[in-house]
Write a protein that holds these residues in place. Sequence first.
Motif, PDB file in Angstrom:
ATOM      1  N   UNK A   1       0.055  12.034  -5.482  1.00 53.29           N
ATOM      2  CA  UNK A   1       0.314  12.957  -6.596  1.00 53.29           C
ATOM      3  C   UNK A   1      -0.808  12.948  -7.641  1.00 53.29           C
ATOM      4  N   UNK A   2      -1.440  11.792  -7.855  1.00 53.73           N
ATOM      5  CA  UNK A   2      -2.547  11.735  -8.821  1.00 53.73           C
ATOM      6  C   UNK A   2      -3.655  12.696  -8.423  1.00 53.73           C
ATOM      7  N   UNK A   3      -4.018  12.683  -7.149  1.00 52.86           N
ATOM      8  CA  UNK A   3      -5.084  13.575  -6.686  1.00 52.86           C
ATOM      9  C   UNK A   3      -4.640  15.030  -6.668  1.00 52.86           C
ATOM     10  N   UNK A   4      -3.399  15.292  -6.319  1.00 51.75           N
ATOM     11  CA  UNK A   4      -2.911  16.678  -6.313  1.00 51.75           C
ATOM     12  C   UNK A   4      -2.866  17.246  -7.725  1.00 51.75           C
ATOM     13  N   UNK A   5      -2.415  16.430  -8.672  1.00 54.45           N
ATOM     14  CA  UNK A   5      -2.384  16.863 -10.078  1.00 54.45           C
ATOM     15  C   UNK A   5      -3.812  17.046 -10.591  1.00 54.45           C
ATOM     16  N   UNK A   6      -4.660  16.044 -10.349  1.00 56.30           N
ATOM     17  CA  UNK A   6      -6.041  16.102 -10.830  1.00 56.30           C
ATOM     18  C   UNK A   6      -6.825  17.263 -10.255  1.00 56.30           C
ATOM     19  N   UNK A   7      -6.536  17.625  -9.006  1.00 53.44           N
ATOM     20  CA  UNK A   7      -7.279  18.696  -8.333  1.00 53.44           C
ATOM     21  C   UNK A   7      -7.017  20.066  -8.948  1.00 53.44           C
ATOM     22  N   UNK A   8      -5.994  20.160  -9.794  1.00 52.00           N
ATOM     23  CA  UNK A   8      -5.762  21.443 -10.470  1.00 52.00           C
ATOM     24  C   UNK A   8      -6.832  21.734 -11.516  1.00 52.00           C
ATOM     25  N   UNK A   9      -7.528  20.690 -11.994  1.00 55.34           N
ATOM     26  CA  UNK A   9      -8.583  20.886 -13.003  1.00 55.34           C
ATOM     27  C   UNK A   9      -9.909  20.230 -12.651  1.00 55.34           C
ATOM     28  N   UNK A  10      -9.911  19.320 -11.684  1.00 60.88           N
ATOM     29  CA  UNK A  10     -11.126  18.586 -11.327  1.00 60.88           C
ATOM     30  C   UNK A  10     -11.519  18.906  -9.891  1.00 60.88           C
ATOM     31  N   UNK A  11     -12.800  18.727  -9.596  1.00 57.59           N
ATOM     32  CA  UNK A  11     -13.260  18.880  -8.217  1.00 57.59           C
ATOM     33  C   UNK A  11     -12.955  17.590  -7.448  1.00 57.59           C
ATOM     34  N   UNK A  12     -13.045  17.671  -6.149  1.00 57.49           N
ATOM     35  CA  UNK A  12     -12.834  16.479  -5.317  1.00 57.49           C
ATOM     36  C   UNK A  12     -13.874  15.412  -5.665  1.00 57.49           C
ATOM     37  N   UNK A  13     -15.104  15.815  -5.909  1.00 56.72           N
ATOM     38  CA  UNK A  13     -16.162  14.855  -6.272  1.00 56.72           C
ATOM     39  C   UNK A  13     -15.847  14.162  -7.584  1.00 56.72           C
ATOM     40  N   UNK A  14     -15.349  14.907  -8.548  1.00 60.09           N
ATOM     41  CA  UNK A  14     -14.979  14.306  -9.829  1.00 60.09           C
ATOM     42  C   UNK A  14     -13.810  13.338  -9.655  1.00 60.09           C
ATOM     43  N   UNK A  15     -12.829  13.725  -8.853  1.00 62.79           N
ATOM     44  CA  UNK A  15     -11.708  12.821  -8.588  1.00 62.79           C
ATOM     45  C   UNK A  15     -12.178  11.535  -7.919  1.00 62.79           C
ATOM     46  N   UNK A  16     -13.102  11.652  -6.978  1.00 62.26           N
ATOM     47  CA  UNK A  16     -13.597  10.466  -6.266  1.00 62.26           C
ATOM     48  C   UNK A  16     -14.355   9.533  -7.191  1.00 62.26           C
ATOM     49  N   UNK A  17     -15.206  10.070  -8.030  1.00 64.31           N
ATOM     50  CA  UNK A  17     -15.953   9.220  -8.969  1.00 64.31           C
ATOM     51  C   UNK A  17     -15.001   8.569  -9.961  1.00 64.31           C
ATOM     52  N   UNK A  18     -14.013   9.333 -10.435  1.00 69.57           N
ATOM     53  CA  UNK A  18     -13.000   8.760 -11.332  1.00 69.57           C
ATOM     54  C   UNK A  18     -12.287   7.601 -10.643  1.00 69.57           C
ATOM     55  N   UNK A  19     -11.950   7.781  -9.372  1.00 70.78           N
ATOM     56  CA  UNK A  19     -11.291   6.740  -8.588  1.00 70.78           C
ATOM     57  C   UNK A  19     -12.162   5.492  -8.497  1.00 70.78           C
ATOM     58  N   UNK A  20     -13.448   5.673  -8.259  1.00 66.85           N
ATOM     59  CA  UNK A  20     -14.352   4.521  -8.130  1.00 66.85           C
ATOM     60  C   UNK A  20     -14.478   3.750  -9.441  1.00 66.85           C
TER      61      UNK A  20
ATOM     62  N   UNK B   1       0.822  -1.218   0.000  1.00 66.41           N
ATOM     63  CA  UNK B   1       0.000   0.000   0.000  1.00 66.41           C
ATOM     64  C   UNK B   1       0.854   1.267   0.000  1.00 66.41           C
ATOM     65  N   UNK B   2       2.058   1.196   0.521  1.00 66.29           N
ATOM     66  CA  UNK B   2       2.940   2.359   0.484  1.00 66.29           C
ATOM     67  C   UNK B   2       3.136   2.837  -0.951  1.00 66.29           C
ATOM     68  N   UNK B   3       3.337   1.896  -1.869  1.00 69.62           N
ATOM     69  CA  UNK B   3       3.515   2.260  -3.280  1.00 69.62           C
ATOM     70  C   UNK B   3       2.233   2.856  -3.852  1.00 69.62           C
ATOM     71  N   UNK B   4       1.099   2.350  -3.370  1.00 69.11           N
ATOM     72  CA  UNK B   4      -0.177   2.915  -3.810  1.00 69.11           C
ATOM     73  C   UNK B   4      -0.262   4.385  -3.419  1.00 69.11           C
ATOM     74  N   UNK B   5       0.102   4.689  -2.194  1.00 68.81           N
ATOM     75  CA  UNK B   5       0.033   6.079  -1.726  1.00 68.81           C
ATOM     76  C   UNK B   5       1.024   6.973  -2.454  1.00 68.81           C
ATOM     77  N   UNK B   6       2.175   6.432  -2.808  1.00 69.64           N
ATOM     78  CA  UNK B   6       3.171   7.224  -3.535  1.00 69.64           C
ATOM     79  C   UNK B   6       2.680   7.613  -4.930  1.00 69.64           C
ATOM     80  N   UNK B   7       1.695   6.901  -5.447  1.00 70.21           N
ATOM     81  CA  UNK B   7       1.088   7.223  -6.741  1.00 70.21           C
ATOM     82  C   UNK B   7      -0.232   7.980  -6.585  1.00 70.21           C
ATOM     83  N   UNK B   8      -1.013   7.582  -5.587  1.00 72.77           N
ATOM     84  CA  UNK B   8      -2.353   8.147  -5.415  1.00 72.77           C
ATOM     85  C   UNK B   8      -2.303   9.606  -4.974  1.00 72.77           C
TER      86      UNK B   8
END
Length: 113
Positions: free
Chosen positions: A54-73, A45-52
């Motif tokens: 930055x993915x959310x930080x990058x995505x949050x520059x153009x997407x809302x938290x709700x959009x990021x969460x649905x994309x994740x699901x 899971x450590x490797x998962x967090x090392x990717x997740x």
Amino acid sequence: MPVILQSTLLLIASNVFMTFAWYAHLKNLSAKPWWIAALISWGIALFEYLLQVPANRIGYTELSVSQLKIMQEVITLSVFVPFAVFYLNESFKWDYVWAALCLLGAVYFMFRS
């Protein structure tokens, strides 16, 4: 590379790690005590967090938290189903299709203008 693509690719990679962390021990470590499986899962899971993260930080520059969460699901289900079928040898279930259709509805509502 577009922000949404960067975020999506990182989330796919993080989901592969997390799916293995959460479920691979059911096949590979079922004879071991639970705490050994937990320690190995935390290591994965450590490797998962090392990717997740930055993915959310990058995505949050153009997407809302709700959009990021649905994309994740959506990504989670897209990674989990092949993992369950091919790695854990589970039978494919139509419930996966119905769940995916429900998630597509969620994507529509979260991404509409």
